[in-house]
Design an enzyme around this catalytic site. Structure first.
Site, PDB file in Angstrom:
ATOM      1  N   SER A 348      15.853  25.822  -3.815  1.00  0.00           N
ATOM      2  CA  SER A 348      16.225  26.800  -4.837  1.00  0.00           C
ATOM      3  C   SER A 348      17.151  26.118  -5.826  1.00  0.00           C
ATOM      4  O   SER A 348      18.131  25.465  -5.425  1.00  0.00           O
ATOM      5  CB  SER A 348      16.920  28.006  -4.197  1.00  0.00           C
ATOM      6  OG  SER A 348      17.097  29.039  -5.127  1.00  0.00           O
ATOM      7  N   GLU A 349      16.863  26.281  -7.135  1.00  0.00           N
ATOM      8  CA  GLU A 349      17.569  25.489  -8.137  1.00  0.00           C
ATOM      9  C   GLU A 349      19.044  25.810  -8.269  1.00  0.00           C
ATOM     10  O   GLU A 349      19.787  25.066  -8.917  1.00  0.00           O
ATOM     11  CB  GLU A 349      16.884  25.598  -9.499  1.00  0.00           C
ATOM     12  CG  GLU A 349      16.717  26.975 -10.053  1.00  0.00           C
ATOM     13  CD  GLU A 349      15.334  27.538  -9.820  1.00  0.00           C
ATOM     14  OE1 GLU A 349      14.821  28.230 -10.705  1.00  0.00           O
ATOM     15  OE2 GLU A 349      14.758  27.292  -8.737  1.00  0.00           O
ATOM     16  N   ASN A 350      19.507  26.909  -7.660  1.00  0.00           N
ATOM     17  CA  ASN A 350      20.941  27.195  -7.702  1.00  0.00           C
ATOM     18  C   ASN A 350      21.722  26.427  -6.644  1.00  0.00           C
ATOM     19  O   ASN A 350      22.937  26.568  -6.564  1.00  0.00           O
ATOM     20  CB  ASN A 350      21.195  28.697  -7.549  1.00  0.00           C
ATOM     21  CG  ASN A 350      20.688  29.253  -6.240  1.00  0.00           C
ATOM     22  OD1 ASN A 350      19.532  29.044  -5.883  1.00  0.00           O
ATOM     23  ND2 ASN A 350      21.530  29.963  -5.530  1.00  0.00           N
TER      24      ASN A 350
END
Length: 528
Positions: A348-350
């Site tokens: 997940s890019e976060n």
């Protein structure tokens, strides 16, 4: 003068009135050097309240504000700005909170002049002010935003990235400010373009700020800080990129209480510390594990049945040992249908690798969310990291598969999924970075037709592009297309009960048909 001494003097200049008055000193190893403090301890200044920590921020300042959605935002420092009512601010932040919390509160008080962000999200006031010309918005790909902040803190003035090539980010013309009736009053400028090793890149300039407002978990009194889970996000890059960095923490420890090998950011980057007075730590999208009772809802709901058909087919693209990134909404549902025995790690890019299922009721954690701001869990072996590290994984080609939605896909794999000019603005988030990654298979999942029955698969996209020639496969409720960057679309699979003639009439461009056309969902994808 040596570079080490120069850095020392520059660092002291950031502290201004917060540091003891400088004096002349002489050291055998330095020679005679002016303007160096006689104080050997350079701890961060500790404030008693968030208001005190931000009350000298002047109008027109440029602020770097950490957080992702509502996770890891400096909510107490934002409250301090609400009290000072300082206005004319340029705010660099991935999002702008929600209507009634976080940066959304500053928007409501008209304290922000310009936002530099990647995703408007569900903040209706943000979108309203932007479309009505009350707010300037510089939309920036999420990974580019993170890297611009990282570069700013590292003293790198600019860099080249493949993200955004061939889009409005590269060519210019992205609306920054609207006038009346949707007319664009101010738009973005073109980026410089170069080729390296046969690939196209554009130049992006670094971001620095006057102040950084940062949320950390713990700090010691020297200013060393650590973050908790996905609350690290943009905070770690932004903490280094401002002239004055203000950090609010949940707990302040004595020097030495944080083991040296567990510190995420060393004290050299931190100027001011304050223990937050109150933490709501709101959850933007509380998402919990649901017990399955009886038959699937898809059995009685045609819309759900259609989405299930799409995501079940998308799940066949998973391979054992893959690293995959799944977009918000329908793509994320594909994780529910990963074939048994197939080990897939979701990125997940976060800032998390190893996403698990939604938490059980009562086990949700506001510091643990996915890119859709949903509460999640992790699997054994998971890891957390900053947003700039996350996009280094993505741009560096370390993610094998990305599945995301679309508004339009062209015959040769152009993708549009982030805005309808003058009408709908959500921002590109991390999509531009994901589709520009070398070696990553890009799969689009979407309904074949829009809500009005119009074509979504077209000869040329009419909406602003997310990426050029980037889509490898399209999975809809009607069929599966493979996309060749030169030859275009090839129909590979067709849904049960759908004819090729139906696909022809519902597709806005030419395509070829595979000799061994298969029934959608009744195949097994062989391992590569």
């Amino acid at each position: 003068m040596s570079s080490a001494i120069s850095r020392h003097i520059f660092r002291l200049s950031r502290r201004s009135a917060l540091s003891p008055a400088p004096s002349f000193i002489t050291q055998p190893w330095l020679g005679s050097v002016s303007c160096l403090s006689t104080t050997t301890q350079r701890n961060a200044q500790i404030y008693q309240s968030s208001l005190e920590a931000v009350k000298d921020i002047p109008a027109g300042s440029k602020l770097l504000v950490g957080g992702f959605g509502l996770c890891g935002i400096p909510e107490n420092l934002i409250s301090g700005l609400l009290t000072t009512k300082v206005d004319g601010l340029t705010v660099v932040s991935n999002n702008a909170g929600v209507d009634n919390f976080g940066l959304g509160l500053l928007l409501n008080q008209k304290q922000i002049k310009r936002m530099i962000s990647s995703y408007v999200g569900e903040n209706a006031e943000f979108e309203r002010q932007y479309l009505n010309g009350e707010l300037e918005v510089e939309l920036t790909p999420q990974g580019t935003l993170a890297e611009r902040c990282r570069a700013g803190g590292a003293g790198i003035p600019a860099f080249f990235t493949p993200t955004g090539y061939g889009t409005l980010i590269h060519e210019g013309g992205a609306p920054i400010k609207y006038a009346s009736k949707g007319v664009v009053e101010l738009q973005s400028s073109p980026r410089e373009h170069r080729q390296f090793n046969g690939r196209d890149y554009i130049m992006e300039e670094a971001i620095t700020g006057d102040f950084a407002l940062i949320k950390a978990w713990k700090a010691d009194k020297a200013g060393n800080i650590i973050f908790r889970k996905t609350a690290r996000n943009f905070n770690q890059a932004m903490v280094k990129a401002a002239r004055t960095t203000v950090v609010e923490v949940e707990e302040l420890l004595e020097v030495g209480e944080i083991p040296e090998d567990q510190i995420h950011v060393p004290a050299i980057y931190v100027d001011r510390l304050v223990v937050g007075e109150k933490y709501e730590k709101r959850i933007e999208r509380l998402t919990l594990k649901k017990e399955r009772k009886g038959a699937s809802a898809a059995a009685s709901n045609p819309a759900m049945a259609m989405r299930e058909r799409i995501v079940r087919r998308a799940a066949l693209e998973f391979r054992h040992g893959m690293y995959a990134n799944l977009g918000i909404g329908m793509p994320m549902l594909a994780s529910n249908y990963i074939p048994e025995g197939t080990d897939v790690k979701l990125q997940s890019e976060n800032g998390v690798l190893g996403l698990g299922p939604f938490p059980a009721p009562g086990e949700q954690d506001p510091d643990l969310i996915n890119a859709g701001k949903e509460t999640v869990t992790t699997i054994p072996g998971a890891s957390f990291f900053s947003s700039d590290d996350s996009f280094a994984m993505i741009r560096g080609g370390h993610v094998d598969l990305t599945i995301l939605g679309a508004m339009e896909v062209s015959q040769y794999g152009d993708l549009a999924n982030w805005m309808i000019p003058g009408k709908l603005v959500k921002g590109m988030g991390g999509a531009m970075d994901l589709v520009s990654s070398p070696g990553t298979k890009v799969v689009v999942t979407m309904e074949h037709l829009d809500k009005k029955g119009g074509h979504k698969i077209v000869e040329n996209c009419s909406l602003p592009l997310t990426g050029k020639n980037c889509v490898d496969m399209i999975i809809t409720d009607k069929c599966v297309f493979n996309v060749d960057k030169e030859d275009g679309l090839k129909l590979m699979e067709i849904a049960d009960g759908v004819t090729v003639e139906d696909i022809v009439s519902s597709t806005g461009c030419l395509f070829s048909v595979a000799d061994d056309l298969k029934t959608m969902g009744q195949i097994e994808v062989a391992d590569d």
